[in-house]
Design a protein around this motif. Structure first.
Motif, PDB file in Angstrom:
ATOM      1  N   ALA A   1      48.567  31.780  55.487  1.00 28.58           N
ATOM      2  CA  ALA A   1      48.113  31.027  54.320  1.00 28.58           C
ATOM      3  C   ALA A   1      48.749  31.593  53.052  1.00 28.58           C
ATOM      4  CB  ALA A   1      46.596  31.091  54.212  1.00 28.58           C
ATOM      5  N   SER A   2      49.139  30.706  52.160  1.00 30.88           N
ATOM      6  CA  SER A   2      49.729  31.129  50.892  1.00 30.88           C
ATOM      7  C   SER A   2      48.656  31.683  49.968  1.00 30.88           C
ATOM      8  CB  SER A   2      50.446  29.955  50.226  1.00 30.88           C
ATOM      9  OG  SER A   2      49.508  28.943  49.863  1.00 30.88           O
ATOM     10  N   TRP A   3      49.118  32.316  48.874  1.00 23.75           N
ATOM     11  CA  TRP A   3      48.181  32.874  47.899  1.00 23.75           C
ATOM     12  C   TRP A   3      47.323  31.780  47.282  1.00 23.75           C
ATOM     13  CZ3 TRP A   3      47.411  32.352  42.583  1.00 23.75           C
ATOM     14  CH2 TRP A   3      46.579  33.314  42.000  1.00 23.75           C
ATOM     15  N   LEU A   4      47.931  30.634  46.992  1.00 23.48           N
ATOM     16  CA  LEU A   4      47.173  29.529  46.400  1.00 23.48           C
ATOM     17  C   LEU A   4      46.157  28.962  47.388  1.00 23.48           C
ATOM     18  CD1 LEU A   4      49.899  27.583  44.371  1.00 23.48           C
ATOM     19  CD2 LEU A   4      47.990  28.925  43.480  1.00 23.48           C
ATOM     20  N   SER A   5      46.530  28.896  48.666  1.00 21.11           N
ATOM     21  CA  SER A   5      45.590  28.399  49.677  1.00 21.11           C
ATOM     22  C   SER A   5      44.381  29.322  49.803  1.00 21.11           C
ATOM     23  CB  SER A   5      46.291  28.270  51.031  1.00 21.11           C
ATOM     24  OG  SER A   5      47.324  27.313  50.974  1.00 21.11           O
ATOM     25  N   VAL A   6      44.636  30.634  49.792  1.00 20.63           N
ATOM     26  CA  VAL A   6      43.533  31.596  49.853  1.00 20.63           C
ATOM     27  C   VAL A   6      42.641  31.466  48.624  1.00 20.63           C
ATOM     28  CG1 VAL A   6      42.964  34.058  49.833  1.00 20.63           C
ATOM     29  CG2 VAL A   6      44.834  33.220  51.271  1.00 20.63           C
ATOM     30  N   LEU A   7      43.266  31.240  47.461  1.00 27.05           N
ATOM     31  CA  LEU A   7      42.511  31.135  46.218  1.00 27.05           C
ATOM     32  C   LEU A   7      41.602  29.911  46.226  1.00 27.05           C
ATOM     33  CD1 LEU A   7      41.918  32.017  43.280  1.00 27.05           C
ATOM     34  CD2 LEU A   7      43.901  30.655  42.585  1.00 27.05           C
ATOM     35  N   PHE A   8      42.163  28.746  46.544  1.00 30.10           N
ATOM     36  CA  PHE A   8      41.406  27.499  46.414  1.00 30.10           C
ATOM     37  C   PHE A   8      40.543  27.167  47.636  1.00 30.10           C
ATOM     38  CE2 PHE A   8      44.707  26.805  43.201  1.00 30.10           C
ATOM     39  CZ  PHE A   8      43.923  26.354  42.143  1.00 30.10           C
ATOM     40  N   LYS A   9      40.850  27.735  48.788  1.00 29.61           N
ATOM     41  CA  LYS A   9      40.100  27.387  49.987  1.00 29.61           C
ATOM     42  C   LYS A   9      39.147  28.489  50.455  1.00 29.61           C
ATOM     43  CE  LYS A   9      43.476  24.072  51.748  1.00 29.61           C
ATOM     44  NZ  LYS A   9      44.335  23.672  52.893  1.00 29.61           N
ATOM     45  N   ILE A  10      39.331  29.685  49.933  1.00 35.10           N
ATOM     46  CA  ILE A  10      38.444  30.784  50.332  1.00 35.10           C
ATOM     47  C   ILE A  10      37.753  31.408  49.123  1.00 35.10           C
ATOM     48  CG2 ILE A  10      38.295  33.067  51.386  1.00 35.10           C
ATOM     49  CD1 ILE A  10      40.561  32.306  53.230  1.00 35.10           C
ATOM     50  N   LYS A  11      38.545  31.917  48.180  1.00 33.29           N
ATOM     51  CA  LYS A  11      37.966  32.693  47.090  1.00 33.29           C
ATOM     52  C   LYS A  11      37.086  31.843  46.170  1.00 33.29           C
ATOM     53  CE  LYS A  11      41.354  36.434  46.960  1.00 33.29           C
ATOM     54  NZ  LYS A  11      42.326  37.192  46.129  1.00 33.29           N
ATOM     55  N   ILE A  12      37.614  30.731  45.678  1.00 30.26           N
ATOM     56  CA  ILE A  12      36.819  29.908  44.758  1.00 30.26           C
ATOM     57  C   ILE A  12      35.562  29.359  45.426  1.00 30.26           C
ATOM     58  CG2 ILE A  12      36.821  27.757  43.424  1.00 30.26           C
ATOM     59  CD1 ILE A  12      39.640  28.378  42.561  1.00 30.26           C
ATOM     60  N   PRO A  13      35.654  28.776  46.655  1.00 27.20           N
ATOM     61  CA  PRO A  13      34.403  28.320  47.295  1.00 27.20           C
ATOM     62  C   PRO A  13      33.394  29.436  47.530  1.00 27.20           C
ATOM     63  CG  PRO A  13      36.304  27.329  48.379  1.00 27.20           C
ATOM     64  CD  PRO A  13      36.838  28.374  47.448  1.00 27.20           C
ATOM     65  N   MET A  14      33.883  30.649  47.837  1.00 22.84           N
ATOM     66  CA  MET A  14      32.970  31.743  48.132  1.00 22.84           C
ATOM     67  C   MET A  14      32.323  32.340  46.882  1.00 22.84           C
ATOM     68  SD  MET A  14      32.749  32.052  51.383  1.00 22.84           S
ATOM     69  CE  MET A  14      32.043  33.666  51.619  1.00 22.84           C
ATOM     70  N   VAL A  15      32.929  32.123  45.724  1.00 18.46           N
ATOM     71  CA  VAL A  15      32.337  32.665  44.489  1.00 18.46           C
ATOM     72  C   VAL A  15      31.635  31.567  43.684  1.00 18.46           C
ATOM     73  CG1 VAL A  15      34.002  34.554  44.320  1.00 18.46           C
ATOM     74  CG2 VAL A  15      34.473  32.400  43.142  1.00 18.46           C
ATOM     75  N   MET A  16      31.327  30.450  44.303  1.00 21.11           N
ATOM     76  CA  MET A  16      30.629  29.380  43.590  1.00 21.11           C
ATOM     77  C   MET A  16      29.310  29.831  42.977  1.00 21.11           C
ATOM     78  SD  MET A  16      32.190  26.619  43.010  1.00 21.11           S
ATOM     79  CE  MET A  16      30.753  25.774  42.366  1.00 21.11           C
ATOM     80  N   PRO A  17      28.526  30.710  43.625  1.00 19.89           N
ATOM     81  CA  PRO A  17      27.317  31.208  42.941  1.00 19.89           C
ATOM     82  C   PRO A  17      27.648  31.891  41.608  1.00 19.89           C
ATOM     83  CG  PRO A  17      27.194  31.700  45.270  1.00 19.89           C
ATOM     84  CD  PRO A  17      28.572  31.178  45.024  1.00 19.89           C
ATOM     85  N   SER A  18      28.744  32.654  41.577  1.00 18.09           N
ATOM     86  CA  SER A  18      29.163  33.293  40.326  1.00 18.09           C
ATOM     87  C   SER A  18      29.627  32.257  39.312  1.00 18.09           C
ATOM     88  CB  SER A  18      30.289  34.298  40.592  1.00 18.09           C
ATOM     89  OG  SER A  18      29.850  35.341  41.435  1.00 18.09           O
ATOM     90  N   ILE A  19      30.330  31.232  39.775  1.00 16.51           N
ATOM     91  CA  ILE A  19      30.779  30.166  38.884  1.00 16.51           C
ATOM     92  C   ILE A  19      29.577  29.441  38.286  1.00 16.51           C
ATOM     93  CG2 ILE A  19      31.986  27.946  38.799  1.00 16.51           C
ATOM     94  CD1 ILE A  19      33.919  29.037  40.905  1.00 16.51           C
ATOM     95  N   THR A  20      28.558  29.208  39.099  1.00 18.54           N
ATOM     96  CA  THR A  20      27.339  28.559  38.604  1.00 18.54           C
ATOM     97  C   THR A  20      26.702  29.374  37.482  1.00 18.54           C
ATOM     98  OG1 THR A  20      26.897  27.537  40.761  1.00 18.54           O
ATOM     99  CG2 THR A  20      25.035  27.756  39.247  1.00 18.54           C
ATOM    100  N   ILE A  21      26.576  30.670  37.710  1.00 13.65           N
ATOM    101  CA  ILE A  21      25.955  31.544  36.700  1.00 13.65           C
ATOM    102  C   ILE A  21      26.801  31.592  35.430  1.00 13.65           C
ATOM    103  CG2 ILE A  21      25.281  33.924  36.191  1.00 13.65           C
ATOM    104  CD1 ILE A  21      24.668  34.240  39.192  1.00 13.65           C
ATOM    105  N   CYS A  22      28.112  31.779  35.583  1.00 13.40           N
ATOM    106  CA  CYS A  22      28.992  31.915  34.420  1.00 13.40           C
ATOM    107  C   CYS A  22      29.047  30.622  33.604  1.00 13.40           C
ATOM    108  CB  CYS A  22      30.392  32.313  34.864  1.00 13.40           C
ATOM    109  SG  CYS A  22      30.509  34.018  35.465  1.00 13.40           S
ATOM    110  N   MET A  23      29.100  29.481  34.273  1.00 12.07           N
ATOM    111  CA  MET A  23      29.121  28.217  33.547  1.00 12.07           C
ATOM    112  C   MET A  23      27.807  27.991  32.809  1.00 12.07           C
ATOM    113  SD  MET A  23      31.179  25.498  35.928  1.00 12.07           S
ATOM    114  CE  MET A  23      31.072  24.271  34.628  1.00 12.07           C
ATOM    115  N   PHE A  24      26.704  28.361  33.440  1.00 18.12           N
ATOM    116  CA  PHE A  24      25.397  28.222  32.793  1.00 18.12           C
ATOM    117  C   PHE A  24      25.310  29.117  31.560  1.00 18.12           C
ATOM    118  CE2 PHE A  24      21.037  29.778  32.251  1.00 18.12           C
ATOM    119  CZ  PHE A  24      20.361  28.586  32.053  1.00 18.12           C
ATOM    120  N   LEU A  25      25.720  30.367  31.699  1.00 21.81           N
ATOM    121  CA  LEU A  25      25.652  31.296  30.571  1.00 21.81           C
ATOM    122  C   LEU A  25      26.600  30.875  29.447  1.00 21.81           C
ATOM    123  CD1 LEU A  25      25.514  34.713  32.464  1.00 21.81           C
ATOM    124  CD2 LEU A  25      23.653  33.579  31.257  1.00 21.81           C
TER     125      LEU A  25
END
Length: 281
Positions: free
Chosen positions: A183-207
């Motif tokens: 898997a490329s770096w972009l694939s890892v970023l958009f298919k693994i890292k971003i989906p797995m940190v969605m709880p953090s994204i939720t908190i950061c967007m709310f704050l």
């Protein structure tokens, strides 16, 4: 242990609940009631129905402009703060030498008070613009982007810490499996890292949303709404209405209620939308 906790729970919670009721619940409902009255103090309030709300939206174009300005500013700030903070979090979780020092440096602006930040950036921006014979109050665009830069400088480090915590909780075997599969770096970023940190994204967007939409002290110190209240945000507009316009206290209170409803609705809608995309681990 559970019996002991149950026995002493009222002892520890009663003072907190009492303080919360006296200093938040009661003033909150009193404020809602005062928004339907004309008053100068709480003892001489006279009921006027929806007159204050009608006046806020029909006789005060500054309120609608402040709402539009605040909305655009909030959207831009949410995008920029979260993109830059997430990029920094990615960079500082790659094992770079001195990572702990960089984290501390980026987090430090969040410890500075809003008034101080506003005056600091007012001096910096005016210093940059002074050779051209203008200052931050010359154009609305200068004030807008000044507020965006200030907000990013203040919040990026705080959001970065939350994103780092989310990235560090991603199982290493998932990243290793993706690397083995080619898997490329972009694939890892958009298919693994971003989906797995969605709880953090939720908190950061709310704050970010709540901090930017409610911004007051930075706006007051940086631009004071200049030029001609073009950069006046909602919180500052409500303050100026309540304390700067004789006989408009009820209108200011009505604006505050509308402000609360808008922030609550947008915040809960954002939480609902982003929570649905969270990946259960």
């Amino acid at each position: 242990m559970k019996k002991s906790i149950s026995r002493y729970f009222p002892v520890f919670m009663l003072p907190v609940l009492l303080a919360f009721t006296v200093f938040f619940i009661i003033p909150f409902f009193m404020g809602i009631g005062l928004s339907f009255t004309k008053f100068t103090t709480v003892t001489n309030a006279k009921f006027v129905g929806l007159q204050n709300y009608i006046k806020a939206f029909t006789f005060d174009n500054e309120f609608l402009h402040a709402l539009a300005f605040t909305s655009v500013f909030t959207i831009v700030s949410i995008i920029t703060v979260n993109i830059f903070s997430f990029a920094l979090a990615l960079l500082l979780t790659r094992g770079i030498k001195g990572t702990s020092l960089f984290r501390s440096i980026f987090f430090m602006p969040n410890l500075i008070g809003g008034i101080v930040l506003g005056y600091i950036w007012n001096l910096l921006i005016n210093g940059i613009l002074s050779p051209f014979g203008v200052d931050i109050s010359y154009k609305m665009e200068y004030g807008f982007w000044g507020l965006v830069v200030l907000t990013n400088w203040q919040l990026i480090g705080y959001m970065m810490v939350i994103y780092i915590a989310g990235l560090q909780n991603i199982p290493d075997d998932m990243i290793e499996a993706a690397d083995i599969d080619g898997a490329s770096w972009l694939s890892v970023l958009f298919k693994i890292k971003i989906p797995m940190v969605m709880p953090s994204i939720t908190i950061c967007m709310f704050l970010t949303l709540t901090n930017t939409f409610k911004m007051f002290d930075q706006n007051l110190a940086l631009t004071k709404g200049a030029p001609d209240k073009a950069t006046e945000m909602l919180a500052l507009n409500i303050y100026n209405t309540f304390y700067g316009r004789v006989g408009w206290q009820g209108v200011g209170q009505a604006k505050a209620v509308v402000f609360f409803l808008i922030v609550a609705f947008i915040a809960f809608a954002q939480l609902k939308l982003t929570t649905q995309k969270e990946v259960e681990q």
